[in-house]
Write an enzyme that holds these catalytic residues in place. Structure first.
Site, short mmCIF file in Angstrom:
data_model
loop_
_atom_site.label_atom_id
_atom_site.label_comp_id
_atom_site.label_asym_id
_atom_site.label_seq_id
_atom_site.Cartn_x
_atom_site.Cartn_y
_atom_site.Cartn_z
N GLU A 17 -12.37 -11.69 2.40
CA GLU A 17 -12.61 -10.56 3.54
C GLU A 17 -13.85 -10.71 4.01
O GLU A 17 -15.02 -10.86 3.31
CB GLU A 17 -12.33 -9.10 3.13
CG GLU A 17 -12.56 -8.34 4.07
CD GLU A 17 -12.13 -6.71 3.70
OE1 GLU A 17 -10.79 -6.66 3.34
OE2 GLU A 17 -13.01 -5.92 3.69
N TYR A 49 -11.79 -4.42 10.86
CA TYR A 49 -11.64 -3.62 12.18
C TYR A 49 -12.49 -2.29 12.03
O TYR A 49 -12.06 -1.65 11.22
CB TYR A 49 -10.27 -3.37 12.44
CG TYR A 49 -9.92 -3.11 13.93
CD1 TYR A 49 -9.85 -4.25 15.07
CD2 TYR A 49 -9.86 -1.82 14.14
CE1 TYR A 49 -9.40 -3.69 16.13
CE2 TYR A 49 -9.57 -1.16 15.62
CZ TYR A 49 -9.37 -2.34 16.51
OH TYR A 49 -9.07 -1.92 17.68
N ALA A 51 -12.78 1.42 12.48
CA ALA A 51 -11.94 2.41 13.02
C ALA A 51 -12.32 3.16 14.32
O ALA A 51 -13.71 3.15 14.29
CB ALA A 51 -11.80 3.49 11.84
N ARG A 107 -4.50 2.83 8.90
CA ARG A 107 -4.68 4.03 9.39
C ARG A 107 -6.18 3.99 10.09
O ARG A 107 -6.47 4.53 11.03
CB ARG A 107 -4.45 5.13 8.58
CG ARG A 107 -4.49 6.54 9.47
CD ARG A 107 -4.62 7.65 8.68
NE ARG A 107 -5.96 7.79 7.76
CZ ARG A 107 -6.08 8.67 6.83
NH1 ARG A 107 -5.30 9.64 6.56
NH2 ARG A 107 -7.42 8.58 6.25
N GLY A 108 -7.08 3.78 9.13
CA GLY A 108 -8.60 3.98 8.98
C GLY A 108 -8.88 5.07 8.59
O GLY A 108 -8.19 6.22 8.15
N TYR A 148 -3.61 1.50 -3.20
CA TYR A 148 -4.95 2.11 -3.81
C TYR A 148 -4.48 2.24 -5.38
O TYR A 148 -3.91 3.33 -5.65
CB TYR A 148 -5.32 3.54 -3.30
CG TYR A 148 -5.68 3.19 -1.76
CD1 TYR A 148 -6.76 3.19 -1.42
CD2 TYR A 148 -4.43 3.19 -0.87
CE1 TYR A 148 -7.06 3.12 0.07
CE2 TYR A 148 -4.89 3.10 0.56
CZ TYR A 148 -5.97 3.00 0.94
OH TYR A 148 -6.56 2.77 2.22
N LYS A 168 6.02 2.44 3.64
CA LYS A 168 5.25 1.53 4.30
C LYS A 168 6.00 0.23 4.32
O LYS A 168 6.34 -0.48 5.23
CB LYS A 168 3.79 1.33 3.78
CG LYS A 168 2.94 2.58 4.53
CD LYS A 168 1.52 2.41 4.62
CE LYS A 168 0.64 2.33 3.27
NZ LYS A 168 -0.61 1.89 3.65
N GLN A 215 -25.56 -2.36 -4.50
CA GLN A 215 -24.40 -2.29 -3.91
C GLN A 215 -23.61 -1.22 -4.83
O GLN A 215 -22.48 -0.84 -4.38
CB GLN A 215 -23.83 -3.73 -4.26
CG GLN A 215 -23.31 -4.52 -3.03
CD GLN A 215 -22.68 -5.81 -3.62
OE1 GLN A 215 -23.49 -6.48 -4.18
NE2 GLN A 215 -21.72 -6.05 -3.29
#
Ligand code: FAD
Length: 296
Positions: A17, A49, A51, A107-108, A148, A168, A215
């Site tokens: 990613e 992306y 949100a 959804r964001g 999750y 979903k 981190q």
């Protein structure tokens, strides 16, 4: 190429990613880092992306350049929170025009800033509505959705979270990618519950290599993920020495990936944080495993 075909191929693989730049001025450096990662030929790369559409333009630009320069399949993320139907339809049209075949429908996050804004122009409440919209627009998209293992923070309990997850996949999500996990047992327990609940699509575990001590706090805050004592000890012992911490973090992530492979997972998604050196080190650690099909 569609991600579902990669997942059904049974060869050991890694995907990465990356995130797009927030500002025009950092576009070139972010693009260079993502293309370097693409050059290591992962099975696919996902591009996040912002949100509310903040970095929407750059998501597509980065995804297109990865596909064009290295032929690596890309998964473009898309969020719907705070968007109107018109905006989402426009984004979907741009994706089609760019030749995007794989979309991560999200959804964001409802950030504190978003919580304060007027919701009258919001046409979406949950990711499932975006999944339906994508399916109605073009049934040929391969659609991913988020899940999750340690429960979405807004869910009252895991049963309800998994119930909405099944909705979903019933609505058309072809595969799921997990929030980062640092303890594989949590992932395996989650998988057991998903299968029991009738969620049958492939699930890609998300692994975040922690390569510096700073981190850790951010990763926990963002994901709410549990940090096992074994990992905490690594950070406590090596955290003050950046080179040692990086090596130990890469080794820990590699160890998690090998354990996942050994337990039947064939594609693992690595939250590479736009770090080509980390992506390369993990691929090098797995060089004799990647590409092999151990089922045959
Ligand atoms: P949903 O599936 O809509 O779920 C959100 C919550 O609502 C859950 O608690 C769920 O149980 C509940 N719910 C769902 N349906 C219903 C219903 N009908 N009634 C009541 N409750 C319901 N964020 C970004 O901004 N950009 C990204 O690129 C991005 N990429 C991500 C990639 C992955 C792999 C993951 C795991 C997360 C990513 N996120 C990203 C974060 C994500 O947007 C947030 O976690 C967000 O809070 C939830 O998104 P979702 O798509 O899982 O939402």
């Amino acid at each position: 190429m569609k991600i579902i075909d990669i997942l059904n191929d049974h060869k050991m693989s890694l995907s990465f990613e990356v995130f797009p730049p927030k500002k025009e001025t950092s576009f070139e450096s972010v693009q260079a880092a993502t293309l370097e990662i693409a050059g290591y030929k992962p099975s696919f790369m996902s591009v996040t992306y912002g949100a509310g559409g903040g970095t929407s333009k750059y998501t597509l630009e980065i995804a297109k350049s990865i596909m064009r320069s290295h032929g690596v399949p890309t998964l473009a993320h898309l969020t719907c929170v705070s968007s109107s139907r018109e905006t989402v339809r426009h984004q979907i049209a741009l994706m089609k025009e760019a030749g995007i075949k794989n979309v991560m429908a999200l959804r964001g996050d409802l950030t504190p800033e978003l919580e304060k804004t007027d919701r009258s122009g919001w046409d979406y409440q949950y990711a499932i509505q975006l999944i339906r919209e994508l399916r109605e627009t073009d049934n040929d998209f391969c659609i991913g959705a988020a899940c999750y293992p340690e429960i979405h923070p807004e869910s009252p309990d895991q049963k309800e979270d998994i119930r909405h997850l099944k909705e979903k996949t019933d609505a058309g999500a072809d595969f799921l990618t997990t929030q980062m996990v640092f303890d594989n047992n949590l992932f395996f327990n989650f998988m057991y519950k998903l299968r029991e609940a009738g969620v049958t699509v492939p699930v890609i575990p998300g692994i975040m290599p922690i390569t510096n001590a700073n981190q850790v706090e951010r990763a926990i805050k963002l994901s709410g993920s549990f940090m096992p004592q074994r990992f905490k000890s690594i950070v406590d012992y090596f955290g003050h020495d950046p080179a040692s911490m990086k090596q130990a973090g890469i080794a820990y992530a590699t160890d998690q990936i090998i354990d996942l492979y050994a337990n039947g997972i064939t594609n693992v998604h690595v939250y590479s944080m736009n770090k080509p050196d980390v992506a390369k080190a993990i691929m090098d650690n797995l060089s004799d495993i990647l590409g092999k099909d151990f089922d045959r």
